[in-house]
Design a protein around this motif. Structure first.
Motif, PDB file in Angstrom:
ATOM      1  N   TYR A 249      33.519  41.002  36.817  1.00 28.96           N
ATOM      2  CA  TYR A 249      32.803  39.948  37.521  1.00 28.96           C
ATOM      3  C   TYR A 249      33.684  38.704  37.560  1.00 28.96           C
ATOM      4  CZ  TYR A 249      29.570  36.079  38.289  1.00 28.96           C
ATOM      5  OH  TYR A 249      28.967  34.943  38.767  1.00 28.96           O
ATOM      6  N   TYR A 250      34.041  38.255  38.769  1.00 27.21           N
ATOM      7  CA  TYR A 250      34.881  37.066  38.924  1.00 27.21           C
ATOM      8  C   TYR A 250      34.000  35.869  39.264  1.00 27.21           C
ATOM      9  CZ  TYR A 250      38.145  33.756  41.021  1.00 27.21           C
ATOM     10  OH  TYR A 250      38.842  32.617  41.336  1.00 27.21           O
ATOM     11  N   GLU A 251      33.978  34.883  38.363  1.00 28.83           N
ATOM     12  CA  GLU A 251      33.072  33.757  38.534  1.00 28.83           C
ATOM     13  C   GLU A 251      33.429  32.868  39.719  1.00 28.83           C
ATOM     14  OE1 GLU A 251      33.178  31.275  35.066  1.00 28.83           O
ATOM     15  OE2 GLU A 251      35.185  30.507  35.482  1.00 28.83           O
ATOM     16  N   GLY A 252      34.656  32.977  40.222  1.00 32.87           N
ATOM     17  CA  GLY A 252      35.094  32.087  41.293  1.00 32.87           C
ATOM     18  C   GLY A 252      34.353  32.266  42.604  1.00 32.87           C
ATOM     19  N   ASN A 253      33.989  33.520  42.967  1.00 30.69           N
ATOM     20  CA  ASN A 253      33.347  33.697  44.275  1.00 30.69           C
ATOM     21  C   ASN A 253      32.330  34.834  44.339  1.00 30.69           C
ATOM     22  OD1 ASN A 253      34.928  36.045  44.381  1.00 30.69           O
ATOM     23  ND2 ASN A 253      36.504  35.087  45.641  1.00 30.69           N
ATOM     24  N   ASP A 254      32.102  35.542  43.248  1.00 32.12           N
ATOM     25  CA  ASP A 254      31.192  36.694  43.334  1.00 32.12           C
ATOM     26  C   ASP A 254      29.768  36.285  43.711  1.00 32.12           C
ATOM     27  OD1 ASP A 254      33.117  38.524  42.894  1.00 32.12           O
ATOM     28  OD2 ASP A 254      32.317  39.319  41.028  1.00 32.12           O
ATOM     29  N   LEU A 255      29.275  35.168  43.170  1.00 32.91           N
ATOM     30  CA  LEU A 255      27.933  34.722  43.530  1.00 32.91           C
ATOM     31  C   LEU A 255      27.868  34.312  44.995  1.00 32.91           C
ATOM     32  CD1 LEU A 255      26.555  32.658  40.508  1.00 32.91           C
ATOM     33  CD2 LEU A 255      25.622  34.751  41.478  1.00 32.91           C
ATOM     34  N   ALA A 256      28.899  33.617  45.466  1.00 33.18           N
ATOM     35  CA  ALA A 256      28.926  33.198  46.871  1.00 33.18           C
ATOM     36  C   ALA A 256      28.981  34.409  47.800  1.00 33.18           C
ATOM     37  CB  ALA A 256      30.120  32.278  47.119  1.00 33.18           C
ATOM     38  N   ASP A 257      29.705  35.448  47.397  1.00 34.31           N
ATOM     39  CA  ASP A 257      29.813  36.655  48.230  1.00 34.31           C
ATOM     40  C   ASP A 257      28.442  37.299  48.452  1.00 34.31           C
ATOM     41  OD1 ASP A 257      32.530  36.381  48.481  1.00 34.31           O
ATOM     42  OD2 ASP A 257      33.009  37.738  46.842  1.00 34.31           O
TER      43      ASP A 257
END
Length: 451
Positions: A249-257
């Motif tokens: 899980y990459y915190e940089g953009n996974d939620l935005a994706d």
């Protein structure tokens, strides 16, 4: 003039009240978005009853206040632009140094690279994320292709003075051919970090793990988000009966994706169904994808460089008129807490679903929390980390948090290319692989867990 000011304030108040959940989220936001225009509007109407001299004084106050706000906004915009240009110049200078440092530096543009490589007789294709058309109609089904073309040369990125090109496996991933034809000990699920973007295939995480665990499969695809990754787990990971699944899980953009992925029913279906649709139709999906990508590459040869007319000046003007930079500085931007919570709720559904599917087969599910570069370079650290970790703890998901280990590294920036923001370099991927190896159960423990 006063009537016009009052009319503008009334329009702003109507907008705020229409979307009150987004704007009126606290006393500061209420005072700024509602109290300020209400006070100015009422004051403007009251000023119409003043003597002429007083009216002129009030108008001068309004004009000077407006000019001051505009000056503050322009200063912040200019400062932001200056910093961006300074960073761009520094990156350009480093690129010039790289050209001298790396023999055979490939300075062709992406368009030139594809055109010349195809003309030379070697067909290379972009990764699936760059496909302009996301969904395809294959055998009467609407499908979202989630892996690259099979057994083709895939262009992943540009790094170290060259384009990274690798030969994909039978299902379009960066693995040695044949690994997805038998049971796997370890399956890696994730985006470009999992795919090992910008390093050679023998330097990525999966390759490092294969040194001691040969049956390690990577399902990493650059640009993928959690729903896309769930699709790859269902389609290509679960049939391998993996003993351990590492979900990066990459915190940089996974939620935005998740925001744009949730618009595709072809992806959300995996939240309730584990019936493969892409894997049994991979040849037909590849045929459609290859046709689209071939047309795109052929069209690249016809594009002539033109002056940019993308309207950036107009967008910048509109942004300045909304005092966007000043509001951000004062922490008075629109609140996106609703979308934020929706993303976390969707992420919860995805990860709980993934863990259940893996554990139903007797496997072990581990979420690997990959922090963003900004945490180590003094930038923003607002990545909803607390909420995400609390959600994982609440659901009993096993977490391998890489942040403490990376913080303890004596030279963490040295794990990134040229110490700049981006994906990890070969040393960084090796460091992560060693953290994962410590989480792989010993053979006796694995057999006991399966029993």
């Amino acid at each position: 003039m006063f009537a016009f000011v009052a009319l503008v304030c009334a329009g702003l108040i109507a907008l705020v009240l229409y979307d009150r959940v987004a704007f009126l989220t606290g006393w500061k936001e209420t005072a700024f978005f509602l109290g300020l225009p209400l006070g100015v509007g009422v004051g403007a109407l009251a000023a119409t009853r003043l003597a002429v001299e007083r009216k002129l004084q009030v108008l001068m106050l309004l004009v000077s206040s407006t000019v001051s706000l505009a000056a503050a906004e322009l200063y912040l915009v200019g400062l932001e632009s200056y910093r961006a240009n300074a960073e761009a110049r520094e990156i350009a200078a480093e690129a010039e140094q790289a050209k001298r440092a790396w023999p055979g530096y490939d300075d062709r543009s992406t368009r030139e690279f594809f055109a010349e490589t195809w003309q030379a007789g070697k067909r290379v294709y972009p990764r699936i994320y760059q496909l302009s058309s996301r969904t395809l109609n294959v055998e009467g089904l609407s499908l979202f292709p989630t892996s690259n073309l099979s057994h083709r040369w895939i262009v992943e990125c540009f790094a170290d003075g060259r384009y990274k090109v690798y030969l994909s496996d039978e299902y379009g991933f960066a693995n040695p051919d044949g690994l997805l034809a038998r049971d796997a000990e370890i399956v890696l699920v994730g985006d470009s970090f999992t795919a090992g973007e910008c390093v050679t295939p023998d330097e990525d995480i999966a390759a490092r793990l294969r040194a001691s665990h040969p049956a390690t499969v990577s399902l990493g695809i650059g640009g993928a988000g959690p729903l896309w990754e769930l699709a790859n787990l269902v389609e290509y990971g679960l049939p391998l009966q993996p003993r351990t699944v590492f979900w990066l899980y990459y915190e940089g953009n996974d939620l935005a994706d998740l925001m744009w992925e949730a618009r595709f029913p072809e992806l959300t279906r995996y939240l309730t169904s584990h019936e493969p649709q892409l894997r049994p139709r991979k040849a037909a999906v590849d045929a459609s994808v290859a046709q689209l990508q071939t047309a795109e590459i052929e069209n690249l040869r016809e594009i002539k460089p033109t002056a940019q007319t993308d309207g950036r000046a107009l967008r910048g003007l509109l942004r300045a008129l909304k005092l966007s930079s000043l509001r951000t500085k004062l922490r008075l931007s629109r609140d996106d807490s609703r979308d934020q919570q929706l993303r976390i709720d969707t992420l919860e559904r995805v990860l709980v679903r993934a863990r259940e599917l893996v554990e139903r087969q007797g496997g072990r599910f581990v979420l690997v929390y990959v922090p963003d570069y900004d945490r180590f370079a003094g930038g923003s650290v607002e990545f909803d980390r607390t909420q995400v970790l609390e959600m994982l703890r609440r659901n009993g998901v096993r977490v391998l948090d890489l942040l403490p280990a990376l913080k303890a590294h004596p030279d963490v920036l040295g794990l990134y290319p040229r110490r700049r923001m981006g994906h990890f370099n070969a040393s960084g991927y090796d460091f992560i692989a060693r953290q994962l190896l410590a989480e792989v159960p010993r053979p006796a423990a694995r057999d006991e867990a399966r029993d």
